[in-house]
Design a protein around this motif. Sequence first.
Motif, PDB file in Angstrom:
ATOM      1  N   VAL A  18       0.810  -1.216   0.000  1.00 17.00           N
ATOM      2  CA  VAL A  18       0.000   0.000   0.000  1.00 17.00           C
ATOM      3  C   VAL A  18       0.849   1.274   0.000  1.00 17.00           C
ATOM      4  O   VAL A  18       0.437   2.301  -0.570  1.00 17.00           O
ATOM      5  N   ALA A  19       2.043   1.245   0.590  1.00 15.05           N
ATOM      6  CA  ALA A  19       2.895   2.431   0.567  1.00 15.05           C
ATOM      7  C   ALA A  19       3.330   2.752  -0.866  1.00 15.05           C
ATOM      8  O   ALA A  19       3.325   3.919  -1.278  1.00 15.05           O
ATOM      9  N   ARG A  20       3.689   1.728  -1.633  1.00 18.28           N
ATOM     10  CA  ARG A  20       4.052   1.932  -3.040  1.00 18.28           C
ATOM     11  C   ARG A  20       2.884   2.539  -3.805  1.00 18.28           C
ATOM     12  O   ARG A  20       3.064   3.461  -4.616  1.00 18.28           O
ATOM     13  N   THR A  21       1.702   2.047  -3.543  1.00 17.20           N
ATOM     14  CA  THR A  21       0.503   2.563  -4.205  1.00 17.20           C
ATOM     15  C   THR A  21       0.279   4.027  -3.863  1.00 17.20           C
ATOM     16  O   THR A  21       0.033   4.859  -4.745  1.00 17.20           O
ATOM     17  N   LEU A  22       0.356   4.368  -2.572  1.00 18.58           N
ATOM     18  CA  LEU A  22       0.130   5.750  -2.145  1.00 18.58           C
ATOM     19  C   LEU A  22       1.188   6.703  -2.704  1.00 18.58           C
ATOM     20  O   LEU A  22       0.868   7.827  -3.108  1.00 18.58           O
ATOM     21  N   HIS A  23       2.434   6.271  -2.731  1.00 17.93           N
ATOM     22  CA  HIS A  23       3.481   7.110  -3.322  1.00 17.93           C
ATOM     23  C   HIS A  23       3.137   7.438  -4.774  1.00 17.93           C
ATOM     24  O   HIS A  23       3.338   8.570  -5.227  1.00 17.93           O
ATOM     25  N   SER A  24       2.609   6.453  -5.509  1.00 25.51           N
ATOM     26  CA  SER A  24       2.298   6.689  -6.920  1.00 25.51           C
ATOM     27  C   SER A  24       1.154   7.694  -7.086  1.00 25.51           C
ATOM     28  O   SER A  24       1.094   8.391  -8.103  1.00 25.51           O
ATOM     29  N   VAL A  25       0.255   7.758  -6.107  1.00 20.64           N
ATOM     30  CA  VAL A  25      -0.831   8.749  -6.155  1.00 20.64           C
ATOM     31  C   VAL A  25      -0.297  10.133  -5.785  1.00 20.64           C
ATOM     32  O   VAL A  25      -0.595  11.132  -6.454  1.00 20.64           O
ATOM     33  N   LEU A  26       0.493  10.206  -4.734  1.00 21.42           N
ATOM     34  CA  LEU A  26       1.019  11.489  -4.283  1.00 21.42           C
ATOM     35  C   LEU A  26       2.016  12.088  -5.270  1.00 21.42           C
ATOM     36  O   LEU A  26       2.274  13.300  -5.243  1.00 21.42           O
ATOM     37  N   ASP A  27       2.571  11.259  -6.149  1.00 21.21           N
ATOM     38  CA  ASP A  27       3.499  11.754  -7.174  1.00 21.21           C
ATOM     39  C   ASP A  27       2.789  12.328  -8.398  1.00 21.21           C
ATOM     40  O   ASP A  27       3.447  12.827  -9.309  1.00 21.21           O
ATOM     41  N   GLN A  28       1.467  12.276  -8.420  1.00 26.68           N
ATOM     42  CA  GLN A  28       0.734  12.815  -9.561  1.00 26.68           C
ATOM     43  C   GLN A  28       0.879  14.336  -9.631  1.00 26.68           C
ATOM     44  O   GLN A  28       0.962  15.006  -8.607  1.00 26.68           O
ATOM     45  N   THR A  29       0.864  14.859 -10.846  1.00 30.54           N
ATOM     46  CA  THR A  29       1.039  16.300 -11.044  1.00 30.54           C
ATOM     47  C   THR A  29      -0.157  17.118 -10.552  1.00 30.54           C
ATOM     48  O   THR A  29       0.031  18.123  -9.852  1.00 30.54           O
ATOM     49  N   PRO A  30      -1.411  16.762 -10.898  1.00 25.67           N
ATOM     50  CA  PRO A  30      -2.540  17.566 -10.402  1.00 25.67           C
ATOM     51  C   PRO A  30      -2.603  17.530  -8.880  1.00 25.67           C
ATOM     52  O   PRO A  30      -2.628  16.450  -8.280  1.00 25.67           O
ATOM     53  N   PRO A  31      -2.626  18.679  -8.226  1.00 24.10           N
ATOM     54  CA  PRO A  31      -2.597  18.701  -6.759  1.00 24.10           C
ATOM     55  C   PRO A  31      -3.969  18.554  -6.107  1.00 24.10           C
ATOM     56  O   PRO A  31      -4.060  18.287  -4.908  1.00 24.10           O
ATOM     57  N   ASN A  32      -5.025  18.757  -6.872  1.00 26.16           N
ATOM     58  CA  ASN A  32      -6.362  18.857  -6.291  1.00 26.16           C
ATOM     59  C   ASN A  32      -6.973  17.462  -6.131  1.00 26.16           C
ATOM     60  O   ASN A  32      -7.905  17.076  -6.834  1.00 26.16           O
ATOM     61  N   LEU A  33      -6.397  16.707  -5.190  1.00 24.57           N
ATOM     62  CA  LEU A  33      -6.790  15.317  -4.986  1.00 24.57           C
ATOM     63  C   LEU A  33      -7.445  15.112  -3.628  1.00 24.57           C
ATOM     64  O   LEU A  33      -7.090  15.760  -2.641  1.00 24.57           O
ATOM     65  N   GLU A  34      -8.372  14.180  -3.602  1.00 26.02           N
ATOM     66  CA  GLU A  34      -8.937  13.634  -2.365  1.00 26.02           C
ATOM     67  C   GLU A  34      -8.653  12.137  -2.432  1.00 26.02           C
ATOM     68  O   GLU A  34      -9.087  11.458  -3.366  1.00 26.02           O
ATOM     69  N   ILE A  35      -7.907  11.629  -1.463  1.00 25.72           N
ATOM     70  CA  ILE A  35      -7.491  10.225  -1.491  1.00 25.72           C
ATOM     71  C   ILE A  35      -8.254   9.472  -0.414  1.00 25.72           C
ATOM     72  O   ILE A  35      -8.049   9.699   0.788  1.00 25.72           O
ATOM     73  N   LEU A  36      -9.147   8.617  -0.836  1.00 27.54           N
ATOM     74  CA  LEU A  36     -10.007   7.868   0.082  1.00 27.54           C
ATOM     75  C   LEU A  36      -9.479   6.440   0.217  1.00 27.54           C
ATOM     76  O   LEU A  36      -9.605   5.621  -0.700  1.00 27.54           O
ATOM     77  N   ILE A  37      -8.873   6.163   1.351  1.00 26.74           N
ATOM     78  CA  ILE A  37      -8.430   4.804   1.673  1.00 26.74           C
ATOM     79  C   ILE A  37      -9.604   4.103   2.352  1.00 26.74           C
ATOM     80  O   ILE A  37     -10.049   4.523   3.424  1.00 26.74           O
ATOM     81  N   VAL A  38     -10.117   3.067   1.737  1.00 26.71           N
ATOM     82  CA  VAL A  38     -11.261   2.348   2.305  1.00 26.71           C
ATOM     83  C   VAL A  38     -10.754   1.027   2.860  1.00 26.71           C
ATOM     84  O   VAL A  38     -10.481   0.087   2.110  1.00 26.71           O
TER      85      VAL A  38
END
Length: 314
Positions: A18-38
Amino acid sequence: MGPSISVIIPVYNKEEYVARTLHSVLDQTPPNLEILIVDDASTDRSLERVAEFDDPRIRVLRRDTPGPGGYAARNLGIRQATGEWIAFLDADDCWRPDHLENALDMAEQNPEVPIISAARLDQFGSQQRLDPFSQHFIAHGPQRLYLADYIKQARQGRRAMQTNTLLIRRAALFSHELFPEGRTARSGDLYAWITLLARLKVMVWSPHIAATSYRDVIGVSRTSTPTIQLFQEMVEELAPHVSRDEHALVRGAANQLIKYAWIEKKKKRMALPLFGLPSAFFWKGHVRYCLKWSLISMVPITLLEAVHRRFLAK
């Protein structure tokens, strides 16, 4: 800041990934993200791994009971999402850093289209290969697909929609229960994509590589089987939303998925009625396909597997 995106990540016992997955989301260029971990009632240290990320965009939702396939978790994420767009990512896979930027560019070029998809790399150990749809179309640029186009390609093993590559305009969604929670343990995404396109009518596929899916990770989808009834119900559910010709295509797609579900059950040596497959099929307009597989279904699975192994050896 650009359009907002809600990223929905179902997590069930994925502390290793899951850390690898989250890093790949946080590395995205668009900053306007809501990250919902379910969290789907994980019993390992997955949530401890998530807690290591100090980012206000991350929000954790919890379920008390794990749901097969992550379908209930994704639906919960949809209900809680606030973004203009919704994206999904499995907790053991990852995005390319420019995925969301490329997807939003494609959305801007096609403002009337509610579904954006893209290419996927499948990784088996150290080997990588493009998904079949991308292998066929990536050199031809963006593709606009309607239900008939999607089904025709999918029946040849080329699916233009995949969980990790989708963006869906939230305002266009017709239900918070896109995925068939409580109705199947596997292949609910195949039901969801046909239903989605039947209701929203059009999608655009972008030729950028969105994600890497690690196909050697063992999960629920590898140990369970699809439900035949789900694909039978899909045909009835979509009848009010499609034309007569499209409904014939939906029946054909359902037949192929019913056959697939039957094979998966037989491979796991599950007891099935002798005439279970013929009685499950939609025969109208698809007699040759239904007859062929009805006859094959009478052959013992051990013999079918032996023939298959011999064919692969050649």
